[in-house]
Enzyme design. Structure first.
Site, mmCIF file in Angstrom:
data_model
loop_
_atom_site.group_PDB
_atom_site.id
_atom_site.type_symbol
_atom_site.label_atom_id
_atom_site.label_comp_id
_atom_site.label_asym_id
_atom_site.label_seq_id
_atom_site.Cartn_x
_atom_site.Cartn_y
_atom_site.Cartn_z
ATOM 1 C CG LEU A 43 -3.212 -2.640 -0.503
ATOM 2 C CD1 LEU A 43 -3.243 -3.811 0.470
ATOM 3 C CD2 LEU A 43 -1.776 -2.331 -0.909
ATOM 4 C CG ASP A 44 -2.495 -1.800 -7.687
ATOM 5 O OD1 ASP A 44 -3.415 -0.967 -7.712
ATOM 6 O OD2 ASP A 44 -1.320 -1.536 -8.028
ATOM 7 N N PRO A 45 -5.172 -5.289 -7.009
ATOM 8 C CG PRO A 45 -6.800 -5.673 -8.642
ATOM 9 C CD PRO A 45 -5.780 -4.658 -8.201
#
Length: 307
Positions: A43-45
């Site tokens: 998951l992206d930040p």
């Protein structure tokens, strides 16, 4: 067979915004006191939601869980374009999208449902000549990317807010390798206004029969509390549950010893099955294999033995 540790299995985390998936893995390694922690899909930040961790020998089945379908809720804002296809990037174009209606977005959702080709964004973890694309993007380098086939099995409009830059809240269920930021940008391109993904929350990983959802996820704070009270085992989902879609065959200890040594054993089940979860007498998954005409052959031994 060696005793199966209570800390071998799956832990579902509700990832907060502002940290990377690798940060979550490092936190889990400290709490579970093991280096054997991995995840089944980044998951992206800025994204939140379901992050599936594999603990202990369960890391060896991560490749099978990574291919599961995933579900998201995203906010898409029309009339904007950024260099990252989401709200964190630099704005490269802005225009009025006040003419976009709820019906327009519903039509877009229908149009983007099904199998299709999608070009991965530059801000992705895919490799190009030994470097990840996002590393090249940081250097201002753009390279050609080959479109890949993805499948969006469901795309539903949940909420629509009209305005100069209308915002659509959508629910998406898709195959692994689908980029919701790119879906957002493609939707904007389709209506001629551009669009960016404003927020993203993963709500589910896996099928409807045995999904990992927000309902069985723990926050990092909750995981910390369990660790402090010596109750981390309460967060661990057994592999037998995670592999419910597989044929599961329990074996007596004598047969398990053969499996440990990589030897084929004969069982009463005569079906030809490519993926079999081999279990001990308690139902714990201790090896993976395949089955042909009653011959059960181990392909990956998780507990002891050879691999």
């Amino acid at each position: 067979m060696p005793k199966v540790s209570e800390h071998n299995g799956i832990v579902v985390i509700d990832k907060p915004a502002g940290i990377t998936s690798h940060d979550v893995v490092n936190r889990a390694r400290r709490l579970f006191k093991t280096k054997r922690v991995g995840h089944t899909g980044t998951l992206d930040p800025d994204a939140t939601g379901v992050l599936v961790l594999c603990i202990g020998y369960a890391t060896r089945v991560a490749e099978y869980l990574s291919s599961a379908h995933k579900s998201y809720v995203a906010e898409v804002v029309f009339g904007l374009e950024t260099d990252t296809q989401d709200a964190s990037g630099n704005t490269i174009a802005e225009r009025s999208a006040a003419h976009i209606t709820q019906a327009d977005v519903q039509a877009l959702c229908a149009r983007f449902t099904g199998k299709q080709l999608q070009t991965p964004p530059m801000v992705s973890a895919l490799h190009h000549e030994g470097k990840r694309l996002y590393e090249l993007a940081r250097e201002g380098i753009t390279v050609e990317r080959t479109p890949r086939e993805i499948e969006i099995s469901e795309c539903l409009l949940l909420e629509f807010t009209a305005g100069e830059h209308p915002c659509a809240r959508i629910a998406v269920t898709c195959s692994t390798g689908t980029y919701i930021r790119t879906l957002s940008a493609d939707m904007g391109e389709a209506v001629g206004t551009g669009a960016v993904m404003h927020s993203l929350r993963r709500t589910q990983v896996g099928t409807s029969s045995h999904p990992f959802t927000l309902e069985n996820a723990f926050t990092l704070e909750q995981l910390q509390e369990l660790a402090e009270s010596d109750r981390l085992a309460e967060s661990v989902i057994p592999l037998r549950w995670a592999l419910q879609g597989w044929l599961q065959i329990p074996l007596p200890e004598t047969s398990l010893r053969d499996i440990q040594q990589g030897r084929t054993v004969m069982v009463s089940e005569k079906s030809d099955v490519e993926r079999v979860a081999i279990c001990d007498s308690t139902g714990e998954v201790v090896a993976l294999g395949n089955l042909s005409a009653g011959a059960l052959r181990p392909t990956k031994v998780l507990v002891g033995g050879v691999s």
